[in-house]
Each structure stands twice: as C-alpha cells, then as structure tokens.
Design an enzyme around this catalytic site. Sequence first.
Site: not given
Length: 584
Positions: A241-245
């Site tokens: 899960r690429l957080d705040a990408v």
Amino acid sequence: MLQKVEESGRLLERVRHHVEAIYHDTPIAMDHGELALALLELMGLDQHSDTRPAYVNHWSQRDALMITYGDSLLRDQEKPLVTLKQFLDDHTDGLLTGVHILPFYPWSSDDGFAVLDYSSVNEFLGDWGDINTIARDYDLMADLVINHCSGRSLWFENFLRGESPGKDYFFTASPQDDLSAVVRPRTSPLLREVETAEGTRHVWCTFSHDQVDLDFRNPDVLRQFVSIARQYLDNGVRIFRLDAVAFLWKVPGTDCLNLEETHEVVRLLRTLVEHAQPDALLITETNIPIQQNLSYFGNANEAHCVYNFSLPPLLVNTLVTGDCSHLKLWMMSMPPAQSGTAYFNFIASHDGIGLRPAEGLLSDEELDALVETMHRFGGHVSHRALENGESKPYEINISLFDALQGTTEGPDQWGLERFVCAHAIMLALEGIPGIYIHSLLGTRNDYDRVEHSGHYRAINRHQWSYPHLKAVLSSEDSIHARVFERIKALLSLRREQSAFHPNATQFSLHLGSALFGFWRQSIDRRQSVFCISNISDQPLPLALSDISLIGTDAWLDLIGGAHFHSRDEVVEVQPYQTLWITSI
C-alpha cells in the site's frame, strides 16, 4: 541462452527508461544505467531475470481483506500480532483471504504513519516471525510509507547533523518560494524551520511537523525504498500500500500533487516488484478527486489496484438521505478496470470518511448536510487548508456503525439493517472488498480514545480486549455478534458467485431514487446476479419485469432464500433489504 539475454536486456532497458523519466530534470549528476543496475541488484534481479507476463488477474470473487491495526485486539501476556492471528484463525471461518496490517513499525506519531525505522517491527506488537506466521496463511498487505518519515527518525537526526544516511534525504524549500498552489490535507504550516549543521533549513511537511517529507530527487532515497520493498517481500508481504504517494514529488510553483515523476516512480516500483514476485501487488492510497485517483491505474502499468475513495462518502450519503441518484451516476461513470487491475472497495477505514473524493459528485450544500448529520451522530470533522488561507472539511471522523444509525431526520430503529445494507452493496460491486475490523465487529464511537489522544481519528480506532470480544461474539444478544455473523454470511455467499469476480461485468439498473440496483455477469457469462437494495426506510415494490429477468428461468434471492418463478411477480423489498437474485 540468447532468449534469456534478450529478455533480461529488455528488463534493464525498461528500468533505465523509468530512471531517465524520473531524473530527467534533477540537479544531481548520475549515470542512469548504473542506477538501473543498482536497483535490479537491490531487488535481487540480475542480467538473467526473465520478463513476466503482464495483465494477469491475481484475484477472484473469493478474495476479501480485513483492515486492522496490529494492536486492535489485546490479550494479557501475548503479543498483539499473535492475538490477531488467533482471531483470524478462530473467528473468520476462512472467509478472509488477506489482512492489511496498518503500520507495524516503530513510530512516533499518527498511529504508525510517522515511521522511525522501516526495517523493524514495533516490539510491542511482535517481530518479523509473527509477521511471517500471518503471511503464511493470509495475503498480507503492508504500508510502504513512502512520502515521509518521522521527524525523530535516525535519518532525520542525521539530516540535522549533516551525516549519512539522511544528510540529503529530506525536501527543503524557502519561505520565499511560491507555495500558494500546493495542495495538502492539513491546516498546519507547510514548512518547518529547523537548525542543521549547515544552518537554518525549512523542511517540507505535507501532513504534520513530525512527518517530514522525503526528497526523491536524491536517488539514494529511491535506493532505500527499493531495498525496503525487497525486505518486505522476503518477509511475506504480497500487497504494498503506497501511502500518500500522490504527494511524493514536489516542484515549488505547482500544486505538488500527482506530478509525472510521481507516476513514474509508481511505474518503476511496479516493474521491480512484479519481476521479483509475480503475484505481488501495488495499491495506491490516493485520497483525491476521482479522475486523479483513476490516473494511478496508468495504462495498466502503475497500480494493480486503486482505492475507491468516492464510495464511502457517496454510500453513506445515499443511506442517510434515502436517495441513490448520486451513487448511481458515479457508478455509471466508473470505467471497468482493465485486466490486470482492480478497484479496492471499502466503506470504512482507520482514518475517516474522506470528503475530497466526493467533490464534484456532491454539491457543497449536500456535503454540508452530510457533515451536519454526522455531527448529530457523534462524529467529528477534520479540515484542510485552502489556497486563500481558509479551511474546508476534509474528513468525517466517525465509526461507520454510528454513521448509519439514522437518516438526515435523526436516529431511528433501522441502524443494523442500514449498516448491513451498506456492506451488501459494497461486497457486490466490481472490485476487491476490504472490511475494516471495526465494521466487521460493529464497533461504536470511542470518545475515550479521542480525549486521550487529542486526535479526532481515534474515534474509530478502538482497542478490544480479546477475552471480552470473544465473550461478546458468543452472546446472541450482542449487536456486535449480530453484525459479525451477518457480514460473514454475505462473505460466504459472495465467494461462491463467479458473477462477483472483481473484474466481472457491471451495469447499472434504473429503478428510481430509492432502489439502488446493478447487474453483475461473470467473465464466462455463465452467471448473472441482480443486486437490488432498498436504501429507504419504507417498504418498496419491485416489479421483476423491471430488471429483465428471463421468463423461462427460475430465480433465487441468494441472501433471503426466496424463489421467483415469473417475471410478472412484484416483490415487496423491506427497508434496507438487499436482494442478490440469480437464476437456478
């Protein structure tokens, strides 16, 4: 051998192309080819790595994930990750194929999203052995908190001292830069003034001053995160899960959101991860308006999955107003996900009900009415800063169970049915479902955690005593047990219907504003399911002829068990009842 060389050569050139696209306009001198080779080596890919087939669906209708913190369930003298595994094994009956454990690393704030050390497991929760034990039996989603790290991390301490690693890891700007267009989800000042060995610097903080933004213009930062991804793969992580990408790449003078370099970083990570582990997935966490969110699919070469962020506010609005018009228009506007990609559907999370994804879908007046209704049900509202210095509601903080305890007219007796209806709709929609643990359990607003933490989001981050939860779930009188069993029953039905494959065909039905309906057809066209929900507090007639049932077939409501033998029948749909009608 020649074929292998040609394939690995294509991989190297592909990675080099990503690198050149990312670093085409940065001041740091570098050899793009050397950097590409270094990234391949970090990921364990070398000159003989084979290319992998693209556009493969690694999911089916049997897939469903639970979203949870590592310490949502607590038992004395036991590490929370062990308790979590016990709950999944003993209580979910094999209905959940995966689990998203929210940041399980050492952290300093934001309940895990200010990471101190990406390479370690928070010792309070457990260790890598506990993570591996969960990953052996469940598809494990983990957060790659890629935009920022803790202001108390070793990297940032080294930045202040002018030492490595960390010396050039953080994005700085001048207060004189034109930052007026920068989009961000908080009202705190964007720049944090710090004293370093090189003098006063102003570090960029998209979220909070304890969450300091990393500077991907420095390829050493990229190297670090590729190495971290490799470590996570080695420990069983299969979904990143690429957080705040969306905020990753910054250029002062722009909005610093969804810049092309950000998309190219996602494409690079996709290439590396899918070659290292063919069944691994990337999912982008981009809580932004719908068209921007969809852009992270790319041409099926960026994220495998994107969060359906518009679904929570639209579905809650539908159920509290008794009008599905906006939800239906949104669904009709959503393009089918290409093969190899899928939507990730959810209606509650550890954060709240985001309002930005509803902008342009609900009017300002409708958003204000939704906020006011949630206030009446005990919720709070978080704000974001606007360019003119004002603020605007950004997120509603409330447990989903409390959010659906009534309508715009106030609380009523239909809370449980309305709550189950929301999940029946979500589970039937195109995409992969993710169910927050506190929705699975029907957890209520936790005001004590809000008071203790000082953060509105804590309202939906309750920690259960596991022995108490077990007792609650074994009680027939418990609302939590009733919620749990009904959602599990829906999951059990869903996983057996090929028409609920995440990529199966979906069409809207036009049944008025109070009956929300859509049709799913399996990829092989052997099964159809008509999904109809009464989203009002009044019984409503449904003429089966209105949903194009084939008159020669017999039909069954999978949820209620009713049989239908004539398309001339008129069915009375009870308040918040959902029908999943299929042929038999």
